[in-house]
Enzyme design. Structure first.
Site, mmCIF file in Angstrom:
data_model
loop_
_atom_site.group_PDB
_atom_site.id
_atom_site.type_symbol
_atom_site.label_atom_id
_atom_site.label_comp_id
_atom_site.label_asym_id
_atom_site.label_seq_id
_atom_site.Cartn_x
_atom_site.Cartn_y
_atom_site.Cartn_z
ATOM 1 N N ALA A 124 0.982 -1.243 0.026
ATOM 2 C CA ALA A 124 -0.094 0.078 0.066
ATOM 3 C C ALA A 124 0.856 1.032 0.116
ATOM 4 O O ALA A 124 2.050 1.236 0.116
ATOM 5 C CB ALA A 124 -0.989 0.098 1.162
ATOM 6 N N LYS A 125 0.188 2.270 -0.240
ATOM 7 C CA LYS A 125 1.001 3.715 0.108
ATOM 8 C C LYS A 125 -0.057 4.707 0.135
ATOM 9 O O LYS A 125 -1.070 4.527 -0.260
ATOM 10 C CB LYS A 125 2.045 3.883 -1.298
ATOM 11 C CG LYS A 125 3.083 4.645 -0.998
ATOM 12 C CD LYS A 125 4.137 4.130 -0.256
ATOM 13 C CE LYS A 125 5.286 4.775 0.048
ATOM 14 N NZ LYS A 125 6.504 4.046 0.554
ATOM 15 N N GLY A 126 0.452 5.897 0.563
ATOM 16 C CA GLY A 126 -0.600 6.857 1.050
ATOM 17 C C GLY A 126 0.146 8.381 0.987
ATOM 18 O O GLY A 126 1.265 8.372 0.990
#
Ligand code: NAD
Length: 435
Positions: A124-126
């Site tokens: 994931a990444k944000g």
């Protein structure tokens, strides 16, 4: 192949056609490596389609009360690329240059990185589009809490576990953990990693990425029949990854002949005392004015005469423009994406041994995994145990990638992608398609 598979995810946040078409587009760079590995693996079309798309992309618009009473609205993103192997894992960055394409590429990268070291996480990444340097601590806290609230449906120790990234730190993780815990009604330390040690962080996390780099560099030197003692090393970026990597390699007997940061570099053929340079930075913030060597530019550092080059600052620093001039025999990619696909081809032709980012800098996420395990078990390990387990995983992963690269006669990057994609694909096949 359907034409839309050739396209990156939509640049909803900031369309920038030129960037998309350039050598340096992060999604394209990642996907070109993915495609090559998928082809060599003869990945079936169905799984190929699944792995080429992110599972979920969330866009949020968070209103925040600024210190002067104005209301600002900040756009945030959280991308869960693939969660087939376990909870999504990946940092959250606060930066003006955050785009959906980049966050998606980084989330995919995290998927392959977790798989290459075989830890049970997806990727994931944000990010939040903001300029944290122009915001007060109180504004940053309100933004962090509101962004956390807006993505709370995805967060959780079993579903999505953020970590620090560009311009976020332990403090920000503490706010995310607190916001999530307040919403759940009890303390949930395992919802983030990279927390302060006092509230469930792991010993050894701060040093883990640099330590991982030093472990795989030793593996690369051994593979090429080179002695660790006296091997010369140039390090671009003297922050967390670069300085710790340099420090540990120096302790093993390497000679650090060049270091740099955003202000420029220092070269000293006789060797730089890394502890002394770290002490200088602690006092002066940057390397500027460091007296024990000759000044060089960051570009000169990359092409300096050395055995090992450790790029540990930015992406896209080794490109088709300078790859032919690289003199290092080994490149250990401490940074994410320091080498463009076009540069890869040139380095291959020159016979440079590249330890790719998804393997070289996976020490950080490995100890993040240890942190999550310790939080969930409620039992904390000594730093010695953390370092021993990290060493075992990095050495084992390096060997697995090297073996695959020999078996298929491909470079280490392609082998690392092949290993990780095959692991993710295997789980998809075993789980089947939910309908
Ligand atoms: P950091 O902020 O601690 O250090 C970055 C260093 O790069 C600093 O010395 C800075 O001055 C230097 N730098 C910045 N701009 C530069 C420029 N234009 N030219 C040369 N040097 C420049 O960051 P970090 O945590 O050490 O991360 C470095 C890289 O490693 C990033 O690509 C990051 O994504 C990657 N990485 C970090 C971790 C981690 O655990 N910290 C894990 C995986 C990957």
């Amino acid at each position: 192949m359907a034409p839309d598979l050739l396209l990156p995810t939509h640049s909803i946040v900031r369309p920038d056609k030129d960037r998309f078409l350039s050598e340096e587009n992060p999604f394209e760079a990642m996907m070109s490596r993915f495609d090559r590995a998928a082809e060599l693996l003869d990945l079936e079309p169905g799984i190929y389609k699944v792995l080429r798309k992110p599972e979920k992309q969330i866009i949020t618009h968070s209103p925040v009360m600024m210190d002067n009473g104005d209301i600002e609205v900040f756009t945030g993103i959280r991308v869960l690329y693939n969660t087939s192997r376990g909870p999504a894992k990946g940092g959250i960055r606060f930066d003006l240059n955050v785009t959906l394409d980049e966050v998606t590429a980084l989330a995919a990268w995290m998927t392959w990185k977790c798989a290459v070291v075989n830890i049970p996480f997806g990727g994931a990444k944000g990010g939040v589009i903001c300029d944290p340097l122009k915001m007060s601590a109180a504004e940053l806290e309100r933004l962090t809490r509101r962004y956390t609230a807006s993505i709370i449906s995805t967060l959780g120790p079993d579903s999505d576990v953020p970590a620090p990234d560009v311009n976020t730190n332990e403090r920000v993780m503490a706010w995310i953990m607190d916001t999530y815990s307040m919403r759940m009604g009890h303390t949930v330390t395992a919802v983030v990693t990279g927390k302060p040690v006092e509230m469930g962080g792991s010993l050894g996390r701060r040093e883990a990425t640099g330590r991982g780099c030093s472990i795989v560099t030793k593996g690369a030197l051994a593979h090429l029949g080179m002695d660790v003692k006296g091997a010369t090393v140039a390090v671009q970026g003297f922050g967390n990854v670069g300085s710790i990597g340099a420090q540990l390699l120096q302790r093993e007997g390497c000679k650090i002949i060049a270091i740099s940061d955003r202000t420029g570099g220092i070269h000293n053929k006789a060797g730089i005392d890394v502890d002394d340079a770290i002490a200088w930075i602690a006092k002066n913030k940057t390397l500027e004015g460091y007296p024990k060597g000759d000044k060089i530019t960051n570009d000169e550092l990359l092409t300096a005469e050395c055995d090992v080059l450790l790029p540990a600052a930015l992406e896209n620093v080794i490109t088709k423009k300078n790859a032919a001039k690289i003199r290092a025999k080994i490149i250990c990619e401490g940074a994410n994406g320091p080498t463009t696909p076009a540069a890869d081809t040139i380095l291959d032709e020159k016979g440079v041994f590249v330890v790719p980012d998804i393997l070289a800098n996976a020490g950080g996420v490995t100890v993040s995994y240890f942190e999550w395990v310790q939080d969930r078990g409620g039992y904390f390990w000594t730093e010695k145990v953390v370092n021993e387990r990290l060493t075992e995983i990095m050495q084992h992963s390096f060997k697995a990638v090297l073996d695959l690269s020999k078996q298929h006669k491909v470079n280490m990057r392609t082998a690392a992608y092949m290993l990780s994609i095959s692991r993710v694909a295997t789980v998809h096949r075993l789980r089947g398609i939910y309908a």
